[in-house]
Scaffold this active site. Structure first.
Site, PDB file in Angstrom:
ATOM      1  CD  GLU A 231    -116.726 -29.657 -25.703  1.00  0.00           C
ATOM      2  OE1 GLU A 231    -115.497 -29.472 -25.626  1.00  0.00           O
ATOM      3  OE2 GLU A 231    -117.526 -29.321 -24.795  1.00  0.00           O
TER       4      GLU A 231
ATOM      5  CB  CYS B  33    -119.618 -29.853 -21.920  1.00  0.00           C
ATOM      6  SG  CYS B  33    -118.839 -30.317 -20.359  1.00  0.00           S
TER       7      CYS B  33
ATOM      8  CD  GLU C 196    -120.803 -22.089 -15.227  1.00  0.00           C
ATOM      9  OE1 GLU C 196    -119.616 -22.172 -15.570  1.00  0.00           O
ATOM     10  OE2 GLU C 196    -121.232 -21.195 -14.452  1.00  0.00           O
TER      11      GLU C 196
END
Length: 134
Positions: free
Chosen positions: A56, A54, A45
């Site tokens: 992924e 993210c 973040e």
């Protein structure tokens, strides 16, 4: 001979490294390629929320940085009551590097798992064919 680590083990381990001071929602991802290599990523973040990365996307970036461009299997884990599907952007990223029949296992840290195919995550995905001129 030692047992190779599984996608589950690696996603679970990398999840612990997630940087989530705002949402406190850690996610880990592990991808396998045709070579058998496994690449991992965790969510990161940023105070300029939601300008983070993210899990992924991080795993895909590590895979590409290592010179590979095909996913044969993926595993994503989060601390939630039910397995959490990838966000829309990550669905598109998975579709870029994985064939529609590739399995993505979504899991919780409590052991619940759900397997879905990349093609089912993003039906009607924007692909290379759409870039061709008429």
């Amino acid at each position: 001979m030692s047992r190779p680590e599984s996608l589950s083990d690696m996603a679970r381990a990398v999840r612990e490294n997630a940087y989530t001071p705002y949402s406190h929602f850690k996610v880990g991802a592990a991808l396998r390629t045709p070579s058998g290599a496994i690449y991992t990523g965790c969510n990161v973040e940023n105070v300029a929320y939601p300008e983070g990365t993210c899990a992924e996307a991080g795993a895909i970036a590590a895979m590409v940085a290592a010179g590979e461009t095909e996913i044969t299997e993926a595993y994503v884990i989060a601390d939630s009551r039910h397995p959490v599907p990838p966000c829309g952007g990550c669905r598109q990223k998975l579709a870029e590097f994985a064939k529609s029949g590739v399995t993505v296992t979504l899991a919780t840290i409590d052991g619940a798992e759900q397997s879905v195919l990349v093609g089912d995550l993003l039906p009607g995905a924007f692909g290379r064919d759409h870039m061709e001129k008429s």
